[in-house]
Scaffold this motif. Structure first.
Motif, PDB file in Angstrom:
ATOM      1  N   GLN A 171       0.866  -1.311   0.092  1.00 37.00           N
ATOM      2  CA  GLN A 171       0.015   0.054   0.058  1.00 37.00           C
ATOM      3  C   GLN A 171       0.992   1.226   0.166  1.00 37.00           C
ATOM      4  OE1 GLN A 171      -3.351   0.107  -0.218  1.00 37.00           O
ATOM      5  NE2 GLN A 171      -3.089  -1.995  -0.652  1.00 37.00           N
ATOM      6  N   HIS A 175       0.359   4.108  -3.073  1.00 39.16           N
ATOM      7  CA  HIS A 175      -0.105   5.521  -3.063  1.00 39.16           C
ATOM      8  C   HIS A 175       0.963   6.478  -3.198  1.00 39.16           C
ATOM      9  CE1 HIS A 175      -4.190   4.355  -1.617  1.00 39.16           C
ATOM     10  NE2 HIS A 175      -3.487   3.256  -0.838  1.00 39.16           N
ATOM     11  N   ARG A 178       1.516   7.316  -6.816  1.00 38.76           N
ATOM     12  CA  ARG A 178       0.999   8.337  -7.382  1.00 38.76           C
ATOM     13  C   ARG A 178       1.388   9.743  -6.906  1.00 38.76           C
ATOM     14  NH1 ARG A 178      -2.095   9.194 -11.627  1.00 38.76           N
ATOM     15  NH2 ARG A 178      -3.337   7.143 -11.289  1.00 38.76           N
ATOM     16  N   HIS A 179       1.753   9.699  -5.567  1.00 28.92           N
ATOM     17  CA  HIS A 179       1.967  10.982  -5.071  1.00 28.92           C
ATOM     18  C   HIS A 179       3.248  11.658  -5.317  1.00 28.92           C
ATOM     19  CE1 HIS A 179       1.869  14.217  -1.829  1.00 28.92           C
ATOM     20  NE2 HIS A 179       3.221  13.713  -1.392  1.00 28.92           N
ATOM     21  N   GLY A 243       4.762   2.177  -9.042  1.00 30.93           N
ATOM     22  CA  GLY A 243       3.540   1.583  -8.248  1.00 30.93           C
ATOM     23  C   GLY A 243       3.142   0.145  -8.761  1.00 30.93           C
TER      24      GLY A 243
END
Length: 255
Positions: A171, A175, A178-179, A243
């Motif tokens: 996880q 996340h 993307r950030h 990712g």
């Protein structure tokens, strides 16, 4: 040394042995200055540094027992001091979150709260905090690789607490990929399977044989089998991969 990562800097946590050591060696061969992190075994970390230097690379050690109070502060104090000494600045191009707490928890009913806390402190909280601190040092185009585990994809009830903590890594990868994309930073995780880390258990036939059968190739993984995948993800050749959770289990999840 003129190679894919010439002039880069990297922190590899838990690089005193096993996959971490093999990753440190692989990155160093590509021209990276390595911060060799250890938790307790300083001598083993120094051996990693010696191996890197014998191979023509550069490295220094940094100690911090992840999961303990103030460990991340101690890690970055040592890291930044080492980077200044060797490069004159505190830029970190590559982070490999490899250090992990392991243990055979037994039946889920028997796992203690203390064991769950230990697993999450080292395997989930520490990597998150390390990445937070790294982002102040990492330039555009940096690379973050998190070492997850095949047990996040295959049900092994005896490893439930460990699998839960390693699932957090996946996880974290998803996340943050993307950030951090606007900064050109890629974030990926690698899933090792049964890998011979040099521990005493792997010298026992009753351990080696059944674990060897898990792989499609009917052998245990070597640390370099996983480390080569990690090194690839840090290079420009993997610039379009982020990712992702890369299966480095030798086909153990094929069924």
């Amino acid at each position: 040394m003129h190679s894919k990562l010439h002039g880069k800097t990297a922190l590899v946590t838990g690089s005193s042995r096993g996959i971490g050591r093999a990753t440190a060696l692989g990155l160093a061969r590509e021209g990276t200055l390595i911060a060799v992190h250890y938790g307790r075994d300083e001598q083993a970390a120094k051996e990693t540094v010696n191996l890197i230097e014998k191979d023509g690379g550069r490295a220094f050690t940094v100690g911090a027992q992840l999961g303990a109070d103030g460990a991340v502060d101690r890690l970055f104090a040592g890291l930044e001091a080492g980077l200044r000494e060797h490069t004159g600045r505190t830029v970190l191009d590559i982070l490999v979150n490899n250090a992990a707490a392991t243990g055979f928890g037994g039946a889920p009913e028997d796992v203690t709260a203390e064991e769950v806390d230990r697993m999450f402190a080292v395997n989930a909280k520490a990597p998150f905090l390390i990445i937070q601190r790294t982002l102040d040092l990492m330039p555009e185009g940096g690379r973050i690789v998190n070492i997850s585990s095949a047990v996040t994809r295959k049900a092994i009830p005896e490893q439930l607490a460990y699998a839960m903590s390693k699932g957090s890594i996946d996880q974290l990868t998803l996340h943050l990929a993307r950030h951090l994309a606007p900064r050109g930073i890629t974030v990926n995780s690698v899933l090792p399977g049964a890998t011979d880390n040099g521990g005493d258990a792997f010298r026992m036939p009753e351990v080696r044989e059944p674990m060897s059968q898990l792989s499609a190739f009917k052998r245990l993984g070597a640390p370099a089998d996983v480390a080569d995948v990690v090194v690839f993800l840090t290079t420009d050749q993997a610039r379009w991969v982020t990712g992702s959770c890369l299966d480095a289990t030798g086909g153990s999840l094929l069924g």
